[in-house]
Write an enzyme that holds these catalytic residues in place. Sequence first.
Site: not given
Length: 708
Positions: A561, A648, A680
């Site tokens: 991320s 995501d 995600h």
Amino acid sequence: MTDTRDAAPVQPPHADTRDHLRTHHGDEVNDRYEWLRAKDDAAVLAHLEAENAYTDARTTHLAGLRDRIFDEIKGRTLETDLSVPTRRGSWWYYGRTVEGSEYGIQCRAPLAGDDDWTPPVLEPGVPVPGEQIILDGNVEAEGHDFFSLGSFEVSTDGALLLYGTDVEGDERYTLRLRDIASGKQLADEIPGTFAGASLSPDGRFVVYSTVDDAWRPDTVWLHEIGADAASDTRLFHEPDERYWVGAGFTRSDRYLVIEVGSSITSEEFLVPADDLRAEPRSVWPRREGVEYSVSHAVVGGEDVLYVLHNEDAVDFELVRVRASDPTGERTVVIAHESGRRLDGLSTFRDFAVVGYRRDGLQRLALFDYARSAMAELEFAEPLYTVGMGGNPEWAPPVLRLGYGSFVTPGAVYDYVVASGELILRKQQPVLGGYESSDYAQERLWATADDGTRIPVSLVWKRSFGTPGGDGGARALHLYGYGSYEHSIDPSMSVSRLSLLDRGVVFAVAHVRGGGEMGRRWYEEGKLLHKRNTFTDFVAVARHLVDTGWTSPDRLVAEGGSAGGLLMGAVANLAPELFAGVLAAVPFVDALTTILDPSLPLTVIEWDEWGDPLHDADVYAYMKSYSPYENVREDAAYPRILAVTSLNDTRVLYVEPAKWVARLREVGADALLKCEMSAGHGGVSGRYNSWRERAFELAWLLDVVGLAD
């Protein structure tokens, strides 16, 4: 380094280039891979499928190693197991896992009596008297490739279950209610909600939130059970696109707290739990740059609020105010202390628990209301993680805690408040003869370019010798994150053992932008200081090489991320330092995303990264480090694996897809793996997750020449 890749010629997918011009602050950019953003375009889906096929072909020689790692993870895990029961109301609540099942089963059993605070010892295969199954995730997931729970709560009287499910991976949940005793589903069904819905203390209402077009939770709703959802009451709406909204009830059941916050400013509102249609009342009016959180208690017979805030207190202080007049007189109960970051307060009837950070570690202390005094809980290991467990009761004589370290499997303790005794209730079982004494952990410090000392946490297996000493330079897996004041704390990982037992050292670079060393640590790694995050990580890598812990041909970096942004940035800054880079759901096209306020969460993110749309200096700064913008023609890149998910909603799949295409232009060996039915957090289900991690670890071992 031994390269064991399949020698058969396999050609990577070719991504077409299409002109796509954008101009900001007089700077024109032709983003030739932006067409990959069209998620529903058949050509885009075909390209992603081709990328997956290419990755499969390039890693087919690792199939046996992947299977072995999966079997190792599975073999170390007690597949049929039970959690430690948590008391709430007249029941003990706990979870089951069953061998062969992807998802957990939520259960409960009755208390022996009102004074029963000792959780029953549960053993696999042994029936639990009076057990009721509340929710079986495996049943709920039938017919779906993805399944996730976003809300799970039982009413105070134990009669109703509220739960929210996502079967797409887009973090949008459908709320449902169930009568637990009969198993009957109620007619109430609310689609399109955000995670974290709550039942009111009287069991009559559901409080939930929904999102706007940018996927920002912006509205809090009140649903009366049994009524048509179309008639739900809007309790609160936040029009400012910079702020998230959430809601939940105090442990005392006295108030509903509506929380409004950006990454630098917050405001909280109270609604009496017995009058939920009342107008929400602000505790402190919001002020730019001031954050606070509120906890309710009753002290000396008076309703009070404990407010944790950072007004003129960078690492926060704790004050007490009257609930009836929260903007009135403040009493400081824990004064600000630089370097001791107060993180949170959990209030109970007779005491509170303070969570804070000092010297890069989490701490917990018991807080005495009458004396406003803290008594810290002490632990022996030099590196550890401790935090509050499930403590839903208002007046417990014991506190549930979670504890662990790099070498100590996660443990559940009950802390007896009256005596200070710590009672071990359960430790995560690690099968296969695991002994914590076979492994060592250490904290060392690297020096950044500006002289700042960066903490580094490491763990390795002793039988291979001490890295940099009698063990020599070793293969090393270096992890980093460094955003949102999020801290990477020491914890034991079953899957990581598959690396450690092959001689790999695992390390965490606690770079600026995280929260390990207090609020200033975070502030020095965000906005126009963001480059510190990247240069800190490079400094840690260089330190580990220079001190003999590892060498560049045996060093693999990983982050996910916002940590994936870190991976892309360091690959551009110092490609010569790494043999491989593993980037999970990576935020590598940061400038494009943060320029577009129509994309999910962009406006909220301006407090973290800056606003390049309206500020030319921020635009230039972000463009100087955004990985996609800065792929180098002159660099010999390390091997790169980017892992993403089609659904995501936080970091769109298009970012790593564009990045990989651009890397290939300069000859980089880059792979893209896109899960076509995940979000995600990756795939759902524990076996699927283990296989996904086995894939990544096999690739990593191949990079450092340890694929067996």
